[in-house]
Design a protein around this motif. Structure first.
Motif, PDB file in Angstrom:
ATOM      1  N   LEU A  72       6.634   4.253  -9.942  1.00  0.00           N
ATOM      2  CA  LEU A  72       4.950   5.238 -10.195  1.00  0.00           C
ATOM      3  C   LEU A  72       4.622   4.720 -11.141  1.00  0.00           C
ATOM      4  N   GLU A  73       5.514   4.335 -12.956  1.00  0.00           N
ATOM      5  CA  GLU A  73       5.008   3.989 -13.719  1.00  0.00           C
ATOM      6  C   GLU A  73       4.600   2.792 -13.717  1.00  0.00           C
ATOM      7  N   ILE A  74       4.817   1.949 -12.875  1.00  0.00           N
ATOM      8  CA  ILE A  74       3.766   0.393 -12.452  1.00  0.00           C
ATOM      9  C   ILE A  74       3.264   0.873 -11.675  1.00  0.00           C
ATOM     10  N   LEU A  75       2.532   1.279 -10.564  1.00  0.00           N
ATOM     11  CA  LEU A  75       1.527   1.715 -10.198  1.00  0.00           C
ATOM     12  C   LEU A  75      -0.190   2.354 -10.899  1.00  0.00           C
ATOM     13  N   GLN A  76       0.758   3.620 -12.064  1.00  0.00           N
ATOM     14  CA  GLN A  76      -0.158   3.777 -12.897  1.00  0.00           C
ATOM     15  C   GLN A  76      -0.150   3.137 -13.738  1.00  0.00           C
ATOM     16  N   GLU A  77       0.390   1.946 -14.363  1.00  0.00           N
ATOM     17  CA  GLU A  77      -0.043   0.717 -15.201  1.00  0.00           C
ATOM     18  C   GLU A  77      -1.419   0.112 -14.803  1.00  0.00           C
ATOM     19  N   MET A  78      -1.324  -0.259 -12.665  1.00  0.00           N
ATOM     20  CA  MET A  78      -1.844  -0.845 -12.559  1.00  0.00           C
ATOM     21  C   MET A  78      -3.537  -0.340 -11.812  1.00  0.00           C
ATOM     22  N   GLY A  79      -2.836   1.301 -12.462  1.00  0.00           N
ATOM     23  CA  GLY A  79      -4.557   2.441 -11.903  1.00  0.00           C
ATOM     24  C   GLY A  79      -4.284   2.414 -10.098  1.00  0.00           C
ATOM     25  N   ARG A  80      -3.075   2.637  -9.696  1.00  0.00           N
ATOM     26  CA  ARG A  80      -3.365   2.451  -8.040  1.00  0.00           C
ATOM     27  C   ARG A  80      -2.052   3.914  -7.990  1.00  0.00           C
ATOM     28  N   ALA A  81      -2.005   4.893  -8.786  1.00  0.00           N
ATOM     29  CA  ALA A  81      -1.448   6.110  -8.862  1.00  0.00           C
ATOM     30  C   ALA A  81      -1.880   7.169  -9.588  1.00  0.00           C
ATOM     31  N   PRO A 118      -1.057  -4.635   1.525  1.00  0.00           N
ATOM     32  CA  PRO A 118      -2.804  -2.550   2.330  1.00  0.00           C
ATOM     33  C   PRO A 118      -1.607  -1.299   1.775  1.00  0.00           C
ATOM     34  N   HIS A 119      -0.598  -0.955   1.039  1.00  0.00           N
ATOM     35  CA  HIS A 119      -0.383  -0.501   0.453  1.00  0.00           C
ATOM     36  C   HIS A 119      -0.691  -0.298  -1.004  1.00  0.00           C
ATOM     37  N   THR A 120       0.215  -1.106  -1.498  1.00  0.00           N
ATOM     38  CA  THR A 120      -0.126  -1.467  -2.791  1.00  0.00           C
ATOM     39  C   THR A 120      -0.265  -2.447  -3.652  1.00  0.00           C
ATOM     40  N   THR A 121      -1.890  -3.336  -3.336  1.00  0.00           N
ATOM     41  CA  THR A 121      -2.105  -4.252  -3.291  1.00  0.00           C
ATOM     42  C   THR A 121      -1.503  -5.281  -4.283  1.00  0.00           C
ATOM     43  N   LEU A 122      -0.546  -5.023  -3.871  1.00  0.00           N
ATOM     44  CA  LEU A 122       0.679  -6.380  -4.725  1.00  0.00           C
ATOM     45  C   LEU A 122       0.978  -7.462  -3.903  1.00  0.00           C
ATOM     46  N   PRO A 123       0.840  -8.624  -4.118  1.00  0.00           N
ATOM     47  CA  PRO A 123       1.342  -9.455  -3.599  1.00  0.00           C
ATOM     48  C   PRO A 123       2.683  -9.679  -2.804  1.00  0.00           C
ATOM     49  N   LEU A 124       3.193  -9.760  -1.246  1.00  0.00           N
ATOM     50  CA  LEU A 124       4.449  -9.485  -0.704  1.00  0.00           C
ATOM     51  C   LEU A 124       5.274 -10.501  -0.765  1.00  0.00           C
ATOM     52  N   SER A 125       6.478  -9.977  -1.047  1.00  0.00           N
ATOM     53  CA  SER A 125       8.237 -11.049  -1.232  1.00  0.00           C
ATOM     54  C   SER A 125       9.108 -10.239   0.022  1.00  0.00           C
ATOM     55  N   HIS A 126       9.866 -10.982   0.272  1.00  0.00           N
ATOM     56  CA  HIS A 126      11.169 -11.019   1.113  1.00  0.00           C
ATOM     57  C   HIS A 126      10.780 -10.597   2.323  1.00  0.00           C
ATOM     58  N   LEU A 127       9.684 -11.735   2.837  1.00  0.00           N
ATOM     59  CA  LEU A 127       9.393 -11.105   4.085  1.00  0.00           C
ATOM     60  C   LEU A 127      10.171 -12.542   5.169  1.00  0.00           C
ATOM     61  N   ASN A 128      10.265 -11.868   6.008  1.00  0.00           N
ATOM     62  CA  ASN A 128      10.592 -13.518   7.223  1.00  0.00           C
ATOM     63  C   ASN A 128      10.368 -13.081   8.620  1.00  0.00           C
ATOM     64  N   ILE A 129       9.370 -14.104   8.136  1.00  0.00           N
ATOM     65  CA  ILE A 129       7.680 -13.926   9.879  1.00  0.00           C
ATOM     66  C   ILE A 129       7.808 -14.743  10.625  1.00  0.00           C
ATOM     67  N   SER A 130       7.939 -15.171  12.035  1.00  0.00           N
ATOM     68  CA  SER A 130       8.125 -15.420  12.393  1.00  0.00           C
ATOM     69  C   SER A 130       7.152 -15.395  13.256  1.00  0.00           C
TER      70      SER A 130
END
Length: 838
Positions: free
Chosen positions: A829-838, A655-667
């Motif tokens: 910031l560079e990555i988000l600008q490249e994606m049009g998210r910043a 919900p913050h960047t629209t990127l897929p999420l990784s390294h989460l431990n969901i119980s």
């Protein structure tokens, strides 16, 4: 006096293209399982796997004239792209008859972009021959395939030191690299190379390989120096038994009196027996009971040594090492003998299915005669249709038999059963226990699925451990040429992703694009070519884009707990569901069990655990879209599937960047579906609960894929290469001199340290005189340096062109996957600008 060995043709020959092929087909797979060896050839790229495969086929009389990678005429590299590029892209299987054994030989790719092929082969073999380039030693992808073998618990392995005829090749340095990179603590030399039978060439340091000393059978194999470097007529191979006393050995006519190898043979034989005796009480007893003799190490029988070598190899207490040069077919016969004698058969490998999802209990096959197979590879042929490669773990497969896919709970029918000799099929009536073959007619089966006999009431409560593809690191947009091409392209993508599970296809709703995800730039290039050549669709790929991720924003160990109560009106009726979960960052402690690691891989780097009932323990679940999920136990209407689908939906976009999420431990600690409510209500509640947790935690760190890179460059170009890497976000790990066979550079090896060489027999460097001569001439230094670094994949997509520019075309490089790493604020910031998210 050497005994001349000859080979008798097994069958008439026939022409196939430019190759002369002598068919040695089996009429069925009826070889007894004790004599089957399911083995894979694995190595870093350009270590000689395909060349060794050709040498094995020639030595076993399958081929009269072996093919060549350089001319694109090899048997197993039959795809047009493989022959054009001179690399292996897909694994190929060939049954090879050698003496009393049948080798189901799988030649695998060495390039990291085709790691899925190595992954699937590792899952079904009982042994592996790992090739080392004797000039380079252990390389980046050598460690990669070794980890894959570890992950699938492949029980037996052997090292083939290849290219020992090349300048700079070194047995000493290669074995040192095995210890330094922690492949195995107890490498055991079974054969020694003879660079030349002329002792003067040891003084001049000339490269070569004219013979092999078999330390176990205590004999010498000699290949005449005048032999053709490409073909290996059996008439030119000579072998002789070595004398069993030291005095007779020194006085024999096999070697000249001043040949330096003679005293070293005694030291090598002693080192072999001493190392084995420490690990084998039976061998120690046999050695002690020998009658008194001046040469007890030479009088010990071959059978006594083999009877100790085999169980120690099965227990992985030793790592056998065999020497040779595959291009010249030197050492291939010896290697095949040791593969048959030492590597595991299907009988040696206990068959235990994976833990059934929702149960902590390990379940094995209830009836040994009940058919159970694993589909380890699926391909498409324009004439034959879907071809499913299977390994039979119990029972016997009959042609025209009904099958049950216990992974997807679907019925199948095997129309034909084949043994596949690379691209040449041979129909058989049965596939027996331990065999590897191909089944035609399966419409729904995918890589990693378990198949049982439907007619005998195949059990669906246990599935074999599946095959999980590596996570994608790069993507590209799919652009059909016209509107009329859209549907054919979609169908071709679906078919291709079935043949290659590491290819993932998604839809970008915001941009209205279809995206194809793969393991690297070369992988996507091959995928694009296959769509055009094999499926005939009109398509092109857009600009390559790296796949970024976002991790969990809350760093506390306690994590974030959420509860979602989801209600809505459906057809005038109130429906609802409740889901409670705890979300935290994923740390290494959560990955101690193999089931957890497999689940994490299927979720793209996340761990999802569920307690189905209030008193149940949390148990890791694989993604419902992965091949390792058992849809027989949990059909599509199951509440568990609904919850997991909701988690899958929320993980796809932060919900913050629209990127897929990784390294989460969901119980998921509890879930409840109101009576009369559809399962989709649970999906919505689970997705909402996870999104609540993500909002509470706040934005996480942006992660991008990094790669390990090694560049070999002349001393004069080191500065430019280092500067280019650092300017593009790279981190220099090491500037090693020359070949890196004895170096460790960062990571686990550096933290833990190399294995000790104490008590290990290491042949002296002069045994391979070309390497010793090079070191002496350069004063121990090298004219080249190996630059090792880690760098962002996004900055390395065009590295081939960049390196050519900065080095004047005088440098070479290789890459391997390092994994995802968090980036700093500026790079974020560079990555988000490249994606049009910043």
């Amino acid at each position: 006096m050497f005994l001349r060995s000859t080979r008798i043709p097994k069958a008439p020959t026939l022409w196939r293209g430019l190759l002369i092929v002598r068919r040695g087909y089996a009429s069925s797979s009826g070889t007894h399982a004790d004599n089957i060896r399911n083995i894979a050839l694995m190595a870093h790229i350009d270590s000689g796997k395909t060349t060794l495969t050709e040498s094995i086929l020639h030595t076993s009389s399958y081929l009269v004239a072996p093919g060549s990678v350089d001319t694109g005429s090899t048997t197993t590299d039959f795809l047009p792209a493989e022959r054009e590029r001179g690399i292996t892209i897909q694994s190929a299987s060939i049954p090879v008859k050698w003496k009393d054994w049948t080798f189901n030989l799988i030649d695998t790719p060495g390039h990291v972009d085709f790691g899925m092929e190595v992954e699937s082969a590792s899952r079904v073999v009982d042994g592996a021959v790992v090739l080392l380039d004797a000039v380079e030693g252990v390389e980046g992808q050598t460690k990669g395939v070794w980890r894959q073998l570890d992950r699938h618990s492949v029980p037996t392995r052997m090292i083939f030191l290849n290219k020992l005829d090349r300048p700079g090749a070194s047995v000493h340095n290669s074995i040192s690299s095995i210890l330094n990179h922690r492949l195995h603590p107890n490498p055991l030399v079974l054969t020694l190379p003879i660079a030349s039978f002329d002792p003067s060439r040891y003084k001049t340091g000339e490269p070569g390989l004219e013979g092999i000393v078999d330390l176990v059978n205590w004999e010498v194999w000699r290949w005449h120096a005048s032999r053709d470097s490409t073909h290996a007529p059996a008439e030119k191979v000579e072998r002789v038994r070595l004398p069993r006393t030291e005095e007779e050995l020194k006085a024999s006519q096999i070697f000249s009196a001043d040949h330096p190898i003679v005293p070293e043979l005694l030291a090598a034989r002693q080192g072999l027996i001493d190392n084995l005796s420490i690990l084998s009480p039976e061998l120690m007893d046999a050695f002690v009971e020998l009658p008194e003799t001046p040469s007890p190490y030479l009088t010990l029988s071959t059978q006594t040594l083999i009877s100790s070598l085999r169980p120690l190899t099965l227990d992985r207490a030793i790592l056998p090492i065999v020497c040779g040069a595959a291009l010249k077919h030197v050492g291939t016969d010896i290697l095949m003998d040791f593969v048959g004698e030492l590597l595991a058969s299907p009988v040696d490998v206990a068959n235990t299915s994976s833990t059934a999802i929702g149960s902590k209990k390990k379940t094995a096959i209830k009836k040994p005669d009940q058919l159970q197979m694993l589909a380890w590879k699926v391909t498409w042929d324009k004439r034959k249709g879907w071809m499913t490669f299977v390994r039979v773990y119990s029972g016997t497969l009959q042609g025209q038999s009904g099958l049950l896919n216990t992974t997807s709970n679907q019925r199948e029918r095997a129309s034909k059963v084949l043994l596949l000799y690379a691209s040449q099929p041979e129909e058989v009536q049965t596939l027996s226990f331990g065999s590897v073959g191909v089944v035609l007619g399966l419409k729904h089966t995918r890589t990693g699925d378990t198949l049982t006999s439907f007619n005998t009431g195949g059990s669906s409560d246990a599935t074999l451990r599946s095959i999980v593809p590596p996570p994608a690191v790069i993507s590209a947009s799919v652009i059909p040429h016209s509107q009329a091409d859209v549907q054919p392209v979609q169908e071709a993508l679906a078919a291709l992703s079935r043949t290659d599970p590491s290819v993932r296809v998604t839809e970008d709703a915001e941009e209205g694009q279809t995206l194809v995800h793969g393991l690297g730039a070369l992988h996507l290039e091959i995928v694009e070519g296959r769509l055009k050549d094999e499926w005939g669709v009109k398509v092109q790929f857009g600009k390559r884009r790296v796949s970024y991720r976002e991790n969990f924003g809350y760093e506390g160990e306690e994590g974030v707990e959420t509860r979602s109560r989801w209600e809505k009106d459906l057809g005038g009726k109130r429906v609802g569901a409740t889901v409670e979960m705890k979300v935290s960052g994923l740390v290494g402690d959560a990955l101690k069990e193999d089931s957890s690691k497999q689940a994490v891989d299927s979720w793209g780097g996340n761990l999802v655990s569920i307690a189905e009932k209030p008193d149940d323990e949390l148990e890791p679940f694989p993604s419902p879209e992965s091949t390792s999920f058992n849809h027989t136990l949990y059909p599509l209407t199951s509440p568990v599937i609904a919850v997991l689908q909701g988690v899958l939906s929320a993980l796809s976009s932060s919900p913050h960047t629209t990127l897929p999420l990784s390294h989460l431990n969901i119980s998921i600690t509890s879930f409840n579906l109101d009576q009369g409510s559809p399962p989709s209500t649970l999906t919505a509640a689970a997705s909402d609960a996870l999104r609540q947790a993500l909002f509470k935690a706040g934005p996480g760190q942006v992660m991008e894929p990094y790669i390990n890179v090694k560049i070999d460059v002349g001393e004069e170009g080191v500065g430019k290469v280092v500067r280019d890497l650092t300017e593009n976000g790279g981190e220099i790990l090491d500037l090693a001199e020359g070949s890196s066979t004895g170096a460790t550079t960062g990571g686990e090896e550096e933290e833990v340290g190399p294995y000790s060489s104490e008590g290990i027999y290491l042949p002296p460097k002069w045994v391979t005189p070309a390497s010793a001569s090079l070191e002496a001439k350069s004063g121990g230094a090298s004219f080249k340096r190996s630059v090792r670094a880690v760098a962002p994949l996004a900055k390395m997509l065009d590295y081939s062109s960049r390196l050519r520019a900065v080095s004047g075309g005088q440098a070479t490089f290789e890459m391997s996957v390092e994994g995802f790493k968090p980036v700093g604020d500026a790079r974020r910031l560079e990555i988000l600008q490249e994606m049009g998210r910043a």
